[in-house]
Design an enzyme around this catalytic site. Structure first.
Site, PDB file in Angstrom:
ATOM      1  N   SER A 233      -0.794  -2.062   2.611  1.00 53.32           N
ATOM      2  CA  SER A 233      -0.942  -1.579   3.987  1.00 53.32           C
ATOM      3  C   SER A 233      -0.601  -0.088   4.065  1.00 53.32           C
ATOM      4  O   SER A 233       0.123   0.443   3.217  1.00 53.32           O
ATOM      5  CB  SER A 233      -0.023  -2.388   4.904  1.00 53.32           C
ATOM      6  N   CYS A 288     -10.055  -5.431   2.610  1.00 54.36           N
ATOM      7  CA  CYS A 288      -9.919  -4.055   3.106  1.00 54.36           C
ATOM      8  C   CYS A 288     -11.281  -3.446   3.399  1.00 54.36           C
ATOM      9  O   CYS A 288     -11.383  -2.416   4.049  1.00 54.36           O
ATOM     10  CB  CYS A 288      -9.174  -3.199   2.108  1.00 54.36           C
TER      11      CYS A 288
HETATM   12  P1  NAD Z   1       1.655  -4.928   1.885  1.00 54.70           P
HETATM   13  O1  NAD Z   1       1.647  -3.458   2.119  1.00 54.70           O
HETATM   14  O2  NAD Z   1       2.513  -5.773   2.743  1.00 54.70           O
HETATM   15  O3  NAD Z   1       2.108  -5.243   0.372  1.00 54.70           O
HETATM   16  C1  NAD Z   1       1.503  -4.600  -0.736  1.00 54.70           C
HETATM   17  C2  NAD Z   1       2.502  -4.548  -1.888  1.00 54.70           C
HETATM   18  O4  NAD Z   1       3.619  -3.744  -1.495  1.00 54.70           O
HETATM   19  C3  NAD Z   1       3.061  -5.908  -2.273  1.00 54.70           C
HETATM   20  O5  NAD Z   1       3.162  -5.977  -3.669  1.00 54.70           O
HETATM   21  C4  NAD Z   1       4.440  -5.943  -1.597  1.00 54.70           C
HETATM   22  O6  NAD Z   1       5.370  -6.720  -2.302  1.00 54.70           O
HETATM   23  C5  NAD Z   1       4.841  -4.491  -1.582  1.00 54.70           C
HETATM   24  N1  NAD Z   1       5.648  -4.118  -0.431  1.00 54.70           N
HETATM   25  C6  NAD Z   1       5.612  -4.668   0.817  1.00 54.70           C
HETATM   26  N2  NAD Z   1       6.452  -4.021   1.636  1.00 54.70           N
HETATM   27  C7  NAD Z   1       7.024  -3.034   0.915  1.00 54.70           C
HETATM   28  C8  NAD Z   1       7.984  -2.020   1.228  1.00 54.70           C
HETATM   29  N3  NAD Z   1       8.515  -1.903   2.422  1.00 54.70           N
HETATM   30  N4  NAD Z   1       8.339  -1.164   0.229  1.00 54.70           N
HETATM   31  C9  NAD Z   1       7.812  -1.257  -1.010  1.00 54.70           C
HETATM   32  N5  NAD Z   1       6.897  -2.211  -1.344  1.00 54.70           N
HETATM   33  C10 NAD Z   1       6.510  -3.091  -0.401  1.00 54.70           C
HETATM   34  O7  NAD Z   1       0.125  -5.398   1.937  1.00 54.70           O
HETATM   35  P2  NAD Z   1      -0.452  -6.885   1.930  1.00 54.70           P
HETATM   36  O8  NAD Z   1      -0.158  -7.527   3.239  1.00 54.70           O
HETATM   37  O9  NAD Z   1      -0.032  -7.579   0.685  1.00 54.70           O
HETATM   38  O10 NAD Z   1      -2.008  -6.593   1.796  1.00 54.70           O
HETATM   39  C11 NAD Z   1      -2.853  -6.309   2.873  1.00 54.70           C
HETATM   40  C12 NAD Z   1      -2.996  -4.829   3.081  1.00 54.70           C
HETATM   41  O11 NAD Z   1      -3.531  -4.224   1.897  1.00 54.70           O
HETATM   42  C13 NAD Z   1      -3.980  -4.485   4.187  1.00 54.70           C
HETATM   43  O12 NAD Z   1      -3.461  -3.417   4.925  1.00 54.70           O
HETATM   44  C14 NAD Z   1      -5.238  -4.072   3.442  1.00 54.70           C
HETATM   45  O13 NAD Z   1      -6.096  -3.208   4.138  1.00 54.70           O
HETATM   46  C15 NAD Z   1      -4.643  -3.395   2.257  1.00 54.70           C
HETATM   47  N6  NAD Z   1      -5.602  -3.327   1.166  1.00 54.70           N
HETATM   48  C16 NAD Z   1      -6.178  -2.119   0.933  1.00 54.70           C
HETATM   49  C17 NAD Z   1      -7.120  -2.003  -0.060  1.00 54.70           C
HETATM   50  C18 NAD Z   1      -7.775  -0.687  -0.342  1.00 54.70           C
HETATM   51  O14 NAD Z   1      -8.478  -0.586  -1.322  1.00 54.70           O
HETATM   52  N7  NAD Z   1      -7.580   0.341   0.464  1.00 54.70           N
HETATM   53  C19 NAD Z   1      -7.471  -3.118  -0.836  1.00 54.70           C
HETATM   54  C20 NAD Z   1      -6.850  -4.326  -0.572  1.00 54.70           C
HETATM   55  C21 NAD Z   1      -5.913  -4.417   0.439  1.00 54.70           C
END
Ligand code: NAD
Length: 503
Positions: A233, A288
């Site tokens: 995210s 995404c």
């Molecule tokens: P997320 O940001 O909650 O988690 C992603 C990763 O970060 C996970 O491994 C998680 O454990 C870690 N994480 C979570 N909170 C954290 C923090 N505070 N500090 C450090 N690490 C942390 O995302 P999600 O819910 O797993 O996935 C969905 C999101 O990913 C959506 O926003 C989507 O758009 C995005 N996404 C983007 C792409 C792209 O190519 N731009 C591709 C796939 C998904």
């Protein structure tokens, strides 16, 4: 029957070629979104586990870097063959933890496999340049070398494809990798680790560290981690970019999205409606590159909304292991959050044309269900428009002209993907030039580039300069060096302390 905690499967770290529980005492539940049942627990790394993972990657680096390109890529070729043979197993694991239908899980593995195939061309992609006699008897050559241990942190929505955007290229280039997958879908990473080992990858070259923020922050600040590829995210991507760059690392942090689909008055409305449904509701909108907003340019809206609604109403929502089109959302909490956006949109004046909040799924009562939802007359102030919803909710915004549509897209802070549906080549070309997004579709709703091009958005959808995979992927995972050489010519002599002009 409920499962006693002690009977639950434990998903462990993969370090030095085998599984480890680690020293961290926290765990997180692993849930089947189609039933709501907790099916396992994943260990969560503490700082000591993170240090152990990086230490293993550091020890493995010199030998892996020094292995010839031929041998490194042979391992990737074997990995590709095993993946091709065994992907149904991996698809089942993905569906059991993510919820997407099996066909979709297989599809994401195939897209990841394409990056493996691309990375098998590493010997060509890592070639440098050579200039003979650039100055008299002076030759120059450029070479690219690996960075060292690199960290890859991935989201829940593509448990195999997103890790595979990076792993094959990082490895082919000679780096060692620590993968920190999403704790919601941890098993695919271990499966990939097992397959890489079977393909002949030496111990320590690929590590899986399970965990949450503690593990990620440990990687971002560890002096031996040389680069970080993050996908998730936008708020977390921003944090990852700021922290890792402050610690001297190379970072690519791909964030969230809000993808718009423009439908111009001359578009083929059947094709546009079909595309909107596939791109809006595939994987329950948890992509995404999902289309989240349809921008209907006058006078297409009424007809377009009718056709989208007719198609979307036929989508079968249910358990991804059965013959359904769309699975559940990843957690109950996420389902409730997405449903709350629909509630808020309705309260703010959007018309709920198709209401997924009351879906009757083909699946267990405890699953995290939300059916396809179509909202018309959405306006840019509504939270369902401003925020990334990440669920099966398609919003229709009505505008009067192409210019108004383009302004809307370009005013949005996200810039991942955008597409236009039209039969007018001039309008399409103008859109391609003017739209502020990293990936653009023309009569293509989900313009995900092939492995040999690079994937990435603009604005709040990507922090850092480099996109994922393709040639940019190889540049990210290597650093350049230029060698200037001159061999002594015994006929030359004397002292010359000047900084010489080339001649
Ligand atoms: P997320 O940001 O909650 O988690 C992603 C990763 O970060 C996970 O491994 C998680 O454990 C870690 N994480 C979570 N909170 C954290 C923090 N505070 N500090 C450090 N690490 C942390 O995302 P999600 O819910 O797993 O996935 C969905 C999101 O990913 C959506 O926003 C989507 O758009 C995005 N996404 C983007 C792409 C792209 O190519 N731009 C591709 C796939 C998904």
């Amino acid at each position: 029957m409920t499962t006693a905690p002690s009977d639950l499967r434990e998903v462990r770290h993969w370090i030095d070629g085998t599984t480890h529980t680690g020293t961290g005492t926290d765990t997180a539940p692993v849930t089947n979104p189609a039933t709501g049942e907790v099916t396992g627990r994943v260990v969560l790394a503490d700082r000591a586990d993170t240090r152990a993972a990086v230490a293993s990657a550091k020890v493995a680096f010199p030998a892996w870097r020094d292995l010839s390109l031929t041998r490194r890529t042979r391992i990737l070729f074997r990995f590709r063959e095993l993946l091709e043979q065994r992907k149904p197993e991996l698809a089942e694991l993905i569906t059991a933890e993510h919820g997407k239908v099996l066909a979709d899980a297989l599809g994401e593995i195939s897209r990841g496999q394409e990056v493996v195939e691309f990375a098998c061309g590493a010997p060509h992609l890592l070639k440098g340049e050579m200039t003979e006699n650039a100055s008299t008897r002076v030759d120059l050559c450029s070479i690219r070398q690996p960075l060292g241990p690199v960290a890859i942190v991935t989201p829940f929505n593509f448990p195999a494809m997103v890790p595979l955007w990076f792993i094959p290229i990082a490895l082919a280039a000679g780096n060692t990798v620590v993968l920190k997958p999403s704790e919601k879908v941890p098993s695919a990473a271990n499966w990939l680790a097992g397959l890489l080992a079977e393909a002949g990858l030496p111990s320590g070259v690929f590590t899986v560290l399970h965990g949450d923020r503690t593990a990620v922050d440990g990687l971002l600040t560890h002096p031996d981690v040389k680069a970080v590829s993050f996908v998730g995210s936008t708020p977390v991507a921003r944090h990852v970019h700021a922290t890792a760059t402050a610690h001297g690392k190379r970072v690519q942090a791909l964030g969230g999205a809000k993808n718009h689909m423009l439908v111009l008055p001359d578009a083929d409305l059947d094709a546009a409606a079909g595309a909107a449904v596939n791109a809006g509701f595939g994987s329950a909108g948890q992509r995404c590159m999902a289309v989240s907003v349809v921008v209907a340019v006058d006078p297409v809206a009424d007809e377009l909304v009718t056709r989208i609604a007719e198609r979307a109403a036929r989508i079968k929502t249910g358990d991804g292991t059965r013959a359904n089109d769309m699975g559940p959302l990843v957690t109950g909490q996420h389902r409730d959050k997405v449903a709350a956006y629909v509630d808020a949109g309705e309260r703010a004046g959007a018309r709920v044309v198709l209401d997924g909040r009351h879906v009757r799924p083909d699946g267990a009562a405890g699953g995290f269900w939300l059916g396809p939802t179509l909202l018309d007359h959405v306006t840019p102030e509504m939270s369902v428009y401003t925020d990334e919803v990440f669920g099966p909710v398609l919003s229709v915004v009505r505008v009067r002209s192409y210019d108004e549509a383009l302004d809307l897209v370009n005013a949005n802070p996200f810039g991942n993907g955008a597409c236009v549906f039209t039969n007018d080549g001039g309008a399409a070309r103008r859109f391609q030039r003017e739209v502020e997004a990293g990936m653009v579709g023309i009569n293509v709703p989900v313009p995900v580039p092939m492995a040999y091009y690079s994937f990435g958005g603009w604005k709040d959808s990507l922090f850092g300069d480099t996109h994922a995979h393709g040639v940019e992927g190889f540049r990210f995972f290597t650093r350049g060096k230029v060698v200037t050489s001159r061999w002594p010519d015994r006929t030359e002599g004397g002292i010359d302390l000047g900084f010489r002009a080339n001649d």
